[in-house]
Design a protein around this motif. Structure first.
Motif, PDB file in Angstrom:
ATOM      1  N   PHE A 173      41.556 -20.277  19.267  1.00  0.00           N
ATOM      2  CA  PHE A 173      40.421 -21.192  19.313  1.00  0.00           C
ATOM      3  C   PHE A 173      40.803 -22.649  19.107  1.00  0.00           C
ATOM      4  O   PHE A 173      39.969 -23.532  19.266  1.00  0.00           O
ATOM      5  CB  PHE A 173      39.389 -20.792  18.251  1.00  0.00           C
ATOM      6  CG  PHE A 173      38.803 -19.429  18.465  1.00  0.00           C
ATOM      7  CD1 PHE A 173      37.903 -19.194  19.487  1.00  0.00           C
ATOM      8  CD2 PHE A 173      39.169 -18.365  17.657  1.00  0.00           C
ATOM      9  CE1 PHE A 173      37.365 -17.935  19.694  1.00  0.00           C
ATOM     10  CE2 PHE A 173      38.642 -17.107  17.855  1.00  0.00           C
ATOM     11  CZ  PHE A 173      37.736 -16.886  18.874  1.00  0.00           C
ATOM     12  N   LEU A 211      37.264 -24.212  19.205  1.00  0.00           N
ATOM     13  CA  LEU A 211      36.177 -23.512  19.890  1.00  0.00           C
ATOM     14  C   LEU A 211      35.405 -22.656  18.906  1.00  0.00           C
ATOM     15  O   LEU A 211      36.006 -21.996  18.037  1.00  0.00           O
ATOM     16  CB  LEU A 211      36.729 -22.622  21.006  1.00  0.00           C
ATOM     17  CG  LEU A 211      37.022 -23.265  22.364  1.00  0.00           C
ATOM     18  CD1 LEU A 211      37.638 -22.224  23.279  1.00  0.00           C
ATOM     19  CD2 LEU A 211      35.754 -23.810  22.984  1.00  0.00           C
ATOM     20  N   LYS A 212      34.104 -22.643  19.069  1.00  0.00           N
ATOM     21  CA  LYS A 212      33.257 -21.847  18.178  1.00  0.00           C
ATOM     22  C   LYS A 212      32.224 -21.112  19.017  1.00  0.00           C
ATOM     23  O   LYS A 212      31.561 -21.707  19.886  1.00  0.00           O
ATOM     24  CB  LYS A 212      32.562 -22.762  17.167  1.00  0.00           C
ATOM     25  CG  LYS A 212      31.654 -22.031  16.193  1.00  0.00           C
ATOM     26  CD  LYS A 212      30.992 -22.993  15.230  1.00  0.00           C
ATOM     27  CE  LYS A 212      29.984 -23.888  15.934  1.00  0.00           C
ATOM     28  NZ  LYS A 212      29.201 -24.726  15.007  1.00  0.00           N
ATOM     29  N   ALA A 213      32.110 -19.795  18.794  1.00  0.00           N
ATOM     30  CA  ALA A 213      31.107 -19.017  19.513  1.00  0.00           C
ATOM     31  C   ALA A 213      29.717 -19.557  19.208  1.00  0.00           C
ATOM     32  O   ALA A 213      29.411 -19.918  18.062  1.00  0.00           O
ATOM     33  CB  ALA A 213      31.203 -17.543  19.130  1.00  0.00           C
ATOM     34  N   ARG A 227      34.931 -12.756  25.831  1.00  0.00           N
ATOM     35  CA  ARG A 227      35.084 -13.249  24.458  1.00  0.00           C
ATOM     36  C   ARG A 227      36.360 -12.692  23.813  1.00  0.00           C
ATOM     37  O   ARG A 227      37.036 -13.408  23.059  1.00  0.00           O
ATOM     38  CB  ARG A 227      33.853 -12.874  23.634  1.00  0.00           C
ATOM     39  CG  ARG A 227      32.663 -13.794  23.874  1.00  0.00           C
ATOM     40  CD  ARG A 227      31.566 -13.535  22.862  1.00  0.00           C
ATOM     41  NE  ARG A 227      30.878 -12.278  23.140  1.00  0.00           N
ATOM     42  CZ  ARG A 227      29.781 -12.172  23.868  1.00  0.00           C
ATOM     43  NH1 ARG A 227      29.234 -13.251  24.395  1.00  0.00           N
ATOM     44  NH2 ARG A 227      29.212 -10.999  24.071  1.00  0.00           N
ATOM     45  N   TYR A 259      29.915 -21.149  24.119  1.00  0.00           N
ATOM     46  CA  TYR A 259      30.875 -21.735  23.190  1.00  0.00           C
ATOM     47  C   TYR A 259      30.534 -23.204  22.970  1.00  0.00           C
ATOM     48  O   TYR A 259      30.017 -23.882  23.862  1.00  0.00           O
ATOM     49  CB  TYR A 259      32.304 -21.624  23.721  1.00  0.00           C
ATOM     50  CG  TYR A 259      32.929 -20.255  23.494  1.00  0.00           C
ATOM     51  CD1 TYR A 259      33.491 -19.929  22.271  1.00  0.00           C
ATOM     52  CD2 TYR A 259      32.937 -19.298  24.510  1.00  0.00           C
ATOM     53  CE1 TYR A 259      34.063 -18.677  22.057  1.00  0.00           C
ATOM     54  CE2 TYR A 259      33.496 -18.058  24.311  1.00  0.00           C
ATOM     55  CZ  TYR A 259      34.058 -17.744  23.080  1.00  0.00           C
ATOM     56  OH  TYR A 259      34.611 -16.510  22.865  1.00  0.00           O
TER      57      TYR A 259
END
Length: 713
Positions: free
Chosen positions: A251, A263-265, A243, A293
């Protein structure tokens, strides 16, 4: 003016002859003399010494000047406080040497001493030299560290528990050595590897390590850390690193036709709550402690794809398959656990964006990423993807290979709205009466005793043995010569080794059982290996039920001078495994017990014994060393069913793990639910795999056509 010049010269002279002062930190109780002796081994030039020893006893200033710091080396908090106090004392008294001594503690005491050495070298200025004296001690116990698959943390290096206690397969080809001794040497060697990273000079003879460090150590965080990491913590550690790598890459992502996304966790729960599971053949959420993700469109904030990955550990013998693996971890690869792109956004590059960012993170840490799919429609998409390379088709139904999800077995049945188990009104049979127990009274007249005896013997099974015994005794009533009957039993029993116990029970009830024993011993003189094995099994069962004497059993099983006849050696080893506690003091068995020891196994191997016999000898030796404890015996395979009752018990035990699922999704879905689906395996090739091995090439790439699979870049 001349007096000042004399004072300056005198002062300079004092500095030249004054021996440096040292502060010695001992793990485990040590007196001043012992601490000074260790300090002079590290720094021969030291003069005055001050000693602090970490023990659980009450802190006190002893008569010899040793201060006892009350604490446990397993407590990171106590060790940090001790390091801070010693550093303050060193700077206050202008001490120029610090020595960490670990000569009395083994196990994790060695790891804590290594962490303390790193802590002093990180905290103290360059003018203070730091050394360590490490005596080889015992490794952590096998059961405690292997059960949890621990990873021991020496700050700059780590040691997996399975490296201390490798399996028999992983150490094949190595000389036999005491397991604890091997683990102790490996434990010392792994800590020497960590200390060599910190120190400028290391001297190690395999039993005592002496190291010195002058340069200050720059390290992120506090060197006094947790001594061990559990498997969940190891997975989380790798995931955190990946990460962090993704965060450094950024991202923001540009898809095809210029569409921007981000991109989003994510979390494992989003697989279901985000609606991705409805478009995938695996509905269950991915395992925890991985990397997750989602990709969402920048303009609308709509989530369009999801990926979940996690690290995997391979077999201990896989070091040649993955030459880039780090010695500080058990993980050798990573896998894509879940990957889904919502149908309306497919073909826009969402899959490539999800894979590239996360897989590059695993490649950076030496973990190649594989992805497996069981959907033929997805295979075509993967084959067109420039980031993936096809390796093979993995078919669990081929070559007897079966994929199991633990011990769970799944049966898939079609859905039905009708009750299949209702009473059939057209069935007129009377199930409530005892009609099955009614027996007709019959009388039997024996006209041919031999034929009747053979018929009863042929019909005998473990369930019908008592009835067969009665029929055989009835057949030989009035017979005075039993040679043909004894020969018939021996011939049948020798050929059917798995039923030796049943034939021994039948023989014990016969009036000619002594003749049976003599004939079995005579058969053991045969040159046919299969016949010898069957006769030995029958003789063993005869002795077990009391039909054969102990002298007959020992003379038939443990024969002198038969170590070159491997079939007889195997017979003797099997007898020791079954009755070792009874035969431990019997003279004929001692030669075979000695043949199971390491020297005996090497002798057998030199004579050309098969690997199966050497493996059996190891089992016997372990059984003998455990004091013939049955609880410590390792048993392979399921217990065979010898009667109908045993078969029922075995089936009842097997059905405990059975799960029935009703589904009408077709053959492919049913295979997925059973865990028997065919899989197409691909590897991510969007970036090279960075090597974390101690030597060799620094990067590798996957090549399907090469037998090595991963070749240096």
């Amino acid at each position: 003016r001349s007096a000042r010049r004399r004072r300056r010269r005198f002062g300079v002279g004092l500095e030249r002859v004054m021996a440096p002062r040292a502060h010695v930190v001992c793990f485990g109780a040590s007196d001043q003399a012992e601490a000074r002796a260790w300090a002079t081994r590290v720094f021969p030039e030291v003069g005055e010494t001050t000693t602090t020893t970490l023990t659980r006893t009450k802190p006190a200033e002893t008569s010899d000047g040793t201060y006892r710091w009350r604490g446990d080396h397993k407590s990171a908090r106590e060790c940090r406080k001790m390091v801070e106090a010693v550093c303050a004392e060193v700077l206050r008294t202008s001490t120029t040497r610090v020595v960490v001594v670990c000569a009395r503690l083994g196990g994790t005491g060695t790891t804590r001493a290594t962490q303390t050495f790193a802590a002093f070298r990180s905290a103290l200025p360059k003018g203070v030299d730091v050394g360590i004296a490490l005596a080889r001690g015992a490794a952590p116990t096998k059961a405690s560290c292997l059960r949890a698959n621990l990873l021991f943390n020496a700050v700059v290096a780590r040691c997996p528990a399975r490296r201390l206690y490798p399996s028999r397969r992983a150490r094949s080809g190595e000389e036999d050595e005491d397991e604890e001794e091997r683990a102790s040497r490996t434990w010392h060697r792994e800590h020497a590897r960590a200390i060599a990273i910190i120190a400028d000079r290391v001297e190690d003879d395999g039993d005592v390590l002496i190291a010195r460090a002058r340069e200050r150590l720059v390290i992120d965080g506090d060197p006094i850390q947790r001594l061990t990491l559990s498997m969940a913590e190891q997975l989380a550690d790798v995931s955190d690193a990946v990460r962090a790598f993704v965060e450094t890459r950024g991202f923001n992502v540009t898809l095809r036709e210029g569409v921007t996304a981000r991109l989003k966790a994510s979390t494992p729960e989003r697989w279901c709550s985000g609606g991705y599971s409805a478009h995938h053949y695996v509905a269950a959420p991915p395992q925890p402690h991985g990397v997750y993700y989602e990709l969402e469109l920048t303009d609308s904030g709509v989530a369009v794809g999801y990926v979940a990955m996690s690290a995997l550990q391979s077999d201990e013998t896989a070091t040649t398959a993955y030459p880039f693996s780090s010695p500080d971890t058990v993980f050798t690869t990573a896998q894509v656990d879940r990957l889904c792109v919502l149908p309306e956004f497919r073909g826009a590059g969402v899959k490539e964006a999800l894979l590239r960012h996360v897989c590059d993170g695993y490649h950076e840490f030496g973990l190649p990423v594989r992805i497996k799919t069981a959907k033929e429609s997805v295979v075509a998409s993967f084959e067109k993807c420039c980031l993936l390379a096809f390796e093979r088709v993995k078919d669990p139904t081929a070559k007897g290979v079966e994929k199991r999800r633990g011990l769970k077995k799944v049966v898939v049945l079609p859905k039905t709205d009708e009750d299949r188990w209702t009473v059939d009104g057209d069935d007129s049979r009377d199930y409530d009466s005892d009609w099955r127990k009614l027996q007709a009274t019959t009388t039997t007249t024996v006209s041919n005793p031999v034929a009747a005896f053979n018929a009863a013997l042929n019909r005998s099974t473990p369930d019908t043995a008592p009835r067969a015994t009665r029929q055989m005794l009835t057949a030989i009533e009035g017979v005075s010569v039993f040679d043909a009957y004894a020969e018939r039993i021996v011939t049948t029993a020798v050929c059917q080794k798995s039923y030796a116990a049943m034939y021994a029970t039948l023989s014990d009830a016969m009036p000619f059982r002594d003749d049976i024993c003599r004939r079995v011993i005579a058969v053991l003189d045969s040159s046919d290996d299969e016949t010898i094995a069957g006769a030995a099994e029958f003789l063993t069962e005869l002795w077990r039920v009391g039909a054969a004497t102990e002298e007959e059993f020992l003379s038939g099983i443990f024969r002198e001078g038969s170590l070159d006849e491997f079939v007889r050696v195997e017979i003797a080893f099997n007898a020791l495994l079954r009755f070792g506690d009874v035969l431990r003091d019997v003279e004929p068995a001692r030669a075979y017990v000695a043949a199971c020891a390491p020297d005996g196994r090497r002798n057998l191997s030199a004579r050309g014994a098969a690997a199966r016999l050497i493996f059996l000898a190891e089992e016997v030796h372990a059984f003998v060393e455990s004091g013939y404890s049955v609880a410590n015996r390792r048993h392979f395979g399921a217990r065979p069913a010898t009667s109908r009752a045993d078969a029922h018990d075995s089936a009842r035990e097997e059905l405990k793990s059975l799960r029935i699922v009703y589904d009408d999704g077709g053959a492919e879905t049913a295979a997925i639910l059973r865990g028997e689906r065919k899989g197409w395996v691909f590897w991510y090739v969007g970036s090279p795999v960075r090597s974390h091995a101690l030597d060799g090439p620094r990067a590798f790439r996957f090549v399907a056509e090469d037998p090595r699979r991963f070749v240096p870049v």
